[in-house]
Enzyme design. Structure first.
Site, PDB file in Angstrom:
ATOM      1  N   MET A 102     -58.368  16.236  73.772  1.00  0.00           N
ATOM      2  CA  MET A 102     -57.383  15.235  72.703  1.00  0.00           C
ATOM      3  C   MET A 102     -55.871  14.824  72.606  1.00  0.00           C
ATOM      4  SD  MET A 102     -60.343  15.003  72.156  1.00  0.00           S
ATOM      5  CE  MET A 102     -60.883  14.128  70.351  1.00  0.00           C
ATOM      6  N   ASN A 140     -62.722  11.823  83.068  1.00  0.00           N
ATOM      7  CA  ASN A 140     -62.729  12.356  81.936  1.00  0.00           C
ATOM      8  C   ASN A 140     -64.176  12.025  81.234  1.00  0.00           C
ATOM      9  OD1 ASN A 140     -62.007  12.637  79.127  1.00  0.00           O
ATOM     10  ND2 ASN A 140     -61.999  10.183  78.521  1.00  0.00           N
ATOM     11  N   HIS A 199     -66.517  10.726  78.141  1.00  0.00           N
ATOM     12  CA  HIS A 199     -66.286   9.865  76.789  1.00  0.00           C
ATOM     13  C   HIS A 199     -67.883  10.227  75.887  1.00  0.00           C
ATOM     14  CE1 HIS A 199     -64.718   7.018  73.877  1.00  0.00           C
ATOM     15  NE2 HIS A 199     -66.000   6.675  74.349  1.00  0.00           N
ATOM     16  N   ASP A 256     -59.964   5.074  77.415  1.00  0.00           N
ATOM     17  CA  ASP A 256     -61.365   4.755  77.633  1.00  0.00           C
ATOM     18  C   ASP A 256     -61.669   3.717  78.368  1.00  0.00           C
ATOM     19  OD1 ASP A 256     -61.698   7.178  76.068  1.00  0.00           O
ATOM     20  OD2 ASP A 256     -61.880   5.935  74.344  1.00  0.00           O
TER      21      ASP A 256
HETATM   22  C1  GRF Z   1     -66.818  16.132  74.160  1.00  0.00           C
HETATM   23  O1  GRF Z   1     -68.194  15.124  73.232  1.00  0.00           O
HETATM   24  C2  GRF Z   1     -66.326  15.211  74.529  1.00  0.00           C
HETATM   25  O2  GRF Z   1     -67.334  13.354  75.280  1.00  0.00           O
HETATM   26  C3  GRF Z   1     -65.328  14.831  74.813  1.00  0.00           C
HETATM   27  O3  GRF Z   1     -64.995  15.355  73.619  1.00  0.00           O
HETATM   28  C4  GRF Z   1     -65.642  16.696  73.264  1.00  0.00           C
HETATM   29  C5  GRF Z   1     -65.801  17.967  74.089  1.00  0.00           C
HETATM   30  O4  GRF Z   1     -65.750  19.295  73.703  1.00  0.00           O
HETATM   31  N1  GRF Z   1     -64.226  14.026  74.698  1.00  0.00           N
HETATM   32  P1  GRF Z   1     -66.209  20.100  74.469  1.00  0.00           P
HETATM   33  O5  GRF Z   1     -64.729  20.599  73.960  1.00  0.00           O
HETATM   34  O6  GRF Z   1     -65.953  19.760  76.220  1.00  0.00           O
HETATM   35  O7  GRF Z   1     -66.965  21.396  74.257  1.00  0.00           O
END
Ligand code: GRF
Length: 213
Positions: free
Chosen positions: A87, A104, A106, A142
């Site tokens: 993030m 990545n 998304h 993205d």
């Molecule tokens: C997922 O929905 C991914 O697409 C987004 O953040 C979330 C991460 O979930 N980028 P996790 O940490 O993989 O459980």
């Protein structure tokens, strides 16, 4: 054998799905988090994978963090860097360093709904199909070449949480699949278009599951 480094910030369920997929000829060299509290670190350690923290709060600015993160990644000499719920926005230099070898996931059907709160935005926009996208990372957030997408139906009674749950279940299918394609050397990038050689799916690069009953 292709070496992977996976970057996470929290739960790490996509990382877990990739680890559990046991992709032939792929070795997870490390899982790196920018937060010491990232829950996914425990799973990685339990699997015997090197789990490391590069805490972004310990750096004066983005460049300093990016540099430390790149050093932590490069130590493993990865073929592929996998952002899995990572993030932090990464600087242009960092992104260019891993161009063509950083992907990545998304939680939307890009180019719709880049950025945060994608499920809320999908409900507000009244779309009937929502989903997730695996893409190569480029400097614009993205926005990189799309490797695979998955779609789910948006029901009239879907909440942000129920939609997130449906999409996440599909993420856990397409992300390991996309990583596998990369590891097998089957992705060809031509501008914004990515093709998958010898894809055994009915539609190359697409996985469109049936909507929920
Ligand atoms: C997922 O929905 C991914 O697409 C987004 O953040 C979330 C991460 O979930 N980028 P996790 O940490 O993989 O459980």
């Amino acid at each position: 054998m292709k070496k992977l480094v996976i970057l996470i910030s929290g739960r790490g369920s996509n990382m877990e799905a990739i680890v559990r997929a046991s992709i032939p000829d792929a070795m997870i060299a490390a899982v790196i988090a920018n937060k010491p509290t990232a829950a996914g670190l425990d799973f990685a350690r339990a699997q015997g994978i090197e789990a490391q923290v590069v805490d972004h709060t310990g750096y004066a600015n983005r460049d300093a963090f990016d540099e430390a993160l790149a050093a932590a990644i490069d130590r493993h000499e990865p073929d592929l860097v996998v952002l899995a719920g990572f993030m932090r926005v990464l600087g242009d230099d960092f992104v260019r360093r891993y161009e063509g070898r950083m992907i990545n996931i998304h939680p939307s059907l890009l180019p719709s709904f880049p950025g945060l709160h994608t499920h809320r935005k999908a409900i507000e926009a009244g779309v009937r199909l929502h989903g997730a996208t695996v893409h190569f990372v480029t400097p614009t957030l993205d926005c990189g070449p799309i490797i695979a997408q998955t779609a789910v139906a948006v029901s009239a009674d879907d909440s942000e949480a129920s939609l997130a749950e449906k999409v996440l279940a599909q993420e856990h299918i397409i992300y390991p699949q996309a990583v596998r394609w990369f590891v097998e050397g089957r992705l060809r990038v031509d501008g914004n278009r990515v093709t998958v050689t010898d894809a055994r799916l009915p539609c190359e690069g697409w996985i469109v599951p049936l909507p929920d009953a």
